[in-house]
Design an enzyme around this catalytic site. Structure first.
Site, PDB file in Angstrom:
ATOM      1  N   CYS A 184      35.434  85.969  46.228  1.00 33.84           N
ATOM      2  CA  CYS A 184      34.267  85.525  45.453  1.00 33.84           C
ATOM      3  C   CYS A 184      34.383  84.083  44.966  1.00 33.84           C
ATOM      4  CB  CYS A 184      34.033  86.463  44.269  1.00 33.84           C
ATOM      5  SG  CYS A 184      35.493  86.742  43.246  1.00 33.84           S
ATOM      6  N   HIS A 226      30.835  82.705  38.765  1.00 32.43           N
ATOM      7  CA  HIS A 226      32.040  81.875  38.807  1.00 32.43           C
ATOM      8  C   HIS A 226      31.627  80.404  38.865  1.00 32.43           C
ATOM      9  CE1 HIS A 226      34.290  85.424  39.133  1.00 32.43           C
ATOM     10  NE2 HIS A 226      34.738  85.348  40.372  1.00 32.43           N
TER      11      HIS A 226
END
Length: 343
Positions: A149, A241
């Site tokens: 990710c 993120h």
């Protein structure tokens, strides 16, 4: 209509798969699997639902199957895997031997020479490694991986910058707690805190990015020659993120040329693919997780804060880690597999 199944359907990523597959025009969810402890229960009984939309009614009443090829209907054409890597490395080969095509979010085998590690907008040609994989492993199925990710947040921006020649990349991440799973980080650890280490994450970014950006010659992938170094940090955001990237380039583009490169990033004519792939922000304090993680329905990468440094270009990028960074990435790979005739 392609009939699909989800391996490890009750976990956080499995729940995202179910959310994203709801009302999908080309995929029909036909099977959900979990551990032996959940097998035989309805999905609603087996899963502690934590996604921000209700469980689709037809899925809530589905019977959870054991994660075994003998338990999955023969007419399922494509499987999405959100199994823990320690389980996936044992279980996925059984499904591949049984002839299933598996689009997997699990981290095992991402760097294997014969396993395509794919972001459809960046390196769709790497899917042709499936031919090599089938020859070497002797199975009728196919295994395709999406990257970590944090890697998938940065690589689309690097691919855009590679027109200027990438020599070195330094990245520092500010990663959401959902990336560790629901019980991965306790509230006492993360509230009023930041954790300057995520086990294994730096190595994934440093290796996966070079494989994704590499060239496929028909037999193998020659990894990109750039040096990549990463420092990964956990912060108390739920999703999204955020990454600070420093890129040393062969050429010296202007800030405007960098934004133009980001805007020119290619997309794919697939249902889940965002257009544009990279949403740009000229403000120095963007993107931000709470404001920008859902750009492109959670499937786009947000980039901004571009500036010159003494050694190159610095910028910020952001992506939703459980949508673009996990379930959505595998789903998009599945759409590409169908589009390219592998399913």
């Amino acid at each position: 209509m392609t009939r699909v199944g989800i391996l490890g359907a009750t976990g956080a990523v499995g729940q995202r798969f179910i959310q994203l597959l709801d009302d999908h025009p080309d995929f029909e969810l036909a099977a959900v699997t979990a551990s032996e402890a959940s097998a035989g229960e309805t999905y609603k009984e087996a899963a502690k639902w934590r996604v921000d939309t209700p469980i689709p009614e037809d899925v809530a009443s589905m019977t959870v199957r054991a994660t075994d090829p003998d338990e999955v209907p023969d007419d399922v054409d494509l499987l999405f895997s959100s199994l823990p890597s320690s389980v996936a490395e044992r279980v996925e080969p059984k499904f591949l031997d049984a002839g299933y095509v598996v689009s997997s979010n699990s981290s095992n085998d991402r760097l294997a020479d014969d396993v395509p590690l794919v972001i459809p907008e960046i390196n769709p040609e790497h899917l042709d490694l499936i031919e090599v994989q089938r020859d070497e492993r002797g199975w009728d199925g196919a295994l395709v991986k999406n990257p970590n990710c944090s890697t998938i947040t940065m690589v689309p921006t690097l691919a855009a910058l590679d027109r200027f020649g990438i020599e070195r990349v330094h990245v520092s991440t500010l990663q959401a707690v959902s990336g560790a799973g629901y019980s991965g980080v306790s509230s006492m650890e993360i509230i009023d805190n930041a954790i300057p280490h995520i086990g294994g994450e730096e190595e994934k970014m440093e290796t996966e990015s070079r494989k994704l950006l590499g060239d496929f010659d028909g037999a193998e992938v020659e990894w990109h020659g750039a040096e990549v170094s990463a420092s990964c940090n956990r912060i108390p955001t739920i999703d999204g993120h955020l990454e600070n990237v420093w890129a040393e380039l062969d050429e010296d583009p202007t800030v405007a040329e960098v934004y133009e490169a980001f805007a020119d990033a290619p997309t794919q004519d697939l249902y889940t693919a965002p257009d544009p792939l990279i949403e740009t922000f000229t403000e120095p304090d963007r993107p931000q997780p709470r404001l920008d993680r859902m750009v492109g329905g959670g499937m786009a990468v947000a980039a901004g804060g571009v500036q010159h440094t003494d050694s190159g270009i610095q910028y910020n990028c952001l992506a939703h880690n459980t949508i673009r960074g996990a379930a959505g990435a595998s789903l998009l790979n599945g759409e590409l597999l169908v589009e390219e005739g592998w399913v």
